[in-house]
Write a protein that holds these residues in place. Structure first.
Motif, short mmCIF file in Angstrom:
data_model
loop_
_atom_site.label_atom_id
_atom_site.label_comp_id
_atom_site.label_asym_id
_atom_site.label_seq_id
_atom_site.Cartn_x
_atom_site.Cartn_y
_atom_site.Cartn_z
N ARG A 66 0.82 -1.21 0.00
CA ARG A 66 0.00 0.00 0.00
C ARG A 66 0.86 1.26 0.00
NH1 ARG A 66 -3.10 1.26 4.22
NH2 ARG A 66 -1.84 0.15 5.77
N PHE A 67 1.98 1.23 0.70
CA PHE A 67 2.86 2.40 0.82
C PHE A 67 4.11 2.19 -0.03
CE2 PHE A 67 1.58 3.98 5.35
CZ PHE A 67 0.25 3.94 4.96
N THR A 68 4.62 3.28 -0.58
CA THR A 68 5.86 3.25 -1.34
C THR A 68 6.74 4.41 -0.89
OG1 THR A 68 4.73 2.31 -3.27
CG2 THR A 68 6.90 3.30 -3.62
N ILE A 69 7.98 4.08 -0.54
CA ILE A 69 8.95 5.11 -0.17
C ILE A 69 9.88 5.33 -1.36
CG2 ILE A 69 10.57 3.46 0.89
CD1 ILE A 69 11.17 5.63 3.02
N ALA A 70 10.19 6.59 -1.62
CA ALA A 70 11.06 6.94 -2.74
C ALA A 70 11.86 8.17 -2.36
CB ALA A 70 10.23 7.20 -3.99
N ARG A 71 12.91 8.42 -3.12
CA ARG A 71 13.75 9.57 -2.78
C ARG A 71 14.25 10.25 -4.03
NH1 ARG A 71 18.10 7.66 1.07
NH2 ARG A 71 18.93 9.75 0.73
N ASP A 72 14.54 11.54 -3.85
CA ASP A 72 15.17 12.35 -4.88
C ASP A 72 16.43 12.92 -4.24
OD1 ASP A 72 16.03 14.33 -6.62
OD2 ASP A 72 14.01 14.87 -7.23
N ASN A 73 17.56 12.29 -4.49
CA ASN A 73 18.80 12.70 -3.81
C ASN A 73 19.22 14.12 -4.21
OD1 ASN A 73 19.04 10.29 -2.41
ND2 ASN A 73 20.28 9.31 -3.99
#
Length: 120
Positions: A66-73
């Motif tokens: 259900r949840f997604t973690i993502a990043r923009d370095n």
């Protein structure tokens, strides 16, 4: 001086979605491992999702799928996309990050938290 700021919380109905953001500002050389935690009234703070500097992610069983973690370095920002929200997802969500401060050692930082409320 480094600040970690969460945003994106709010009131939604069960089944809807929200995206939280966690941004680091100040003398940030690099943002390493970042975790999203949450704390509901009367409960201990719990880890929801975590992502390494290289993008490897892991999730609590209760949010997997259900949840997604993502990043923009490049932006020193980490996101938490929350889909199919449930009443039990209601909590204050906190961001925690290991940050390499320019010219200093890695230190641990917490944001101030953002409230997520899921209604029926």
């Amino acid at each position: 001086h480094v600040q970690l700021v969460e945003s994106g919380g709010g009131l939604v109905q069960a089944g809807e979605s929200l995206t939280l953001s966690c941004g680091a500002s100040g003398s940030v050389f690099s943002m390493n491992t970042v975790g999203w935690y949450r704390q509901a009234p009367g409960n201990q703070r719990e880890l929801v999702a975590i992502i390494t500097k290289w993008g490897s992610a892991d999730y609590a069983d209760c949010v997997k799928g259900r949840f997604t973690i993502a990043r923009d370095n490049a932006k020193n920002t980490v996101y938490l996309q929350m889909n199919r929200l449930k009443l039990e997802d209601t909590a204050v969500y906190y961001c925690n990050a290991d940050i390499q401060v320019t010219g200093r050692e890695v230190a641990d930082y917490w944001g101030q938290g953002t409230q997520v409320t899921v209604s029926s």
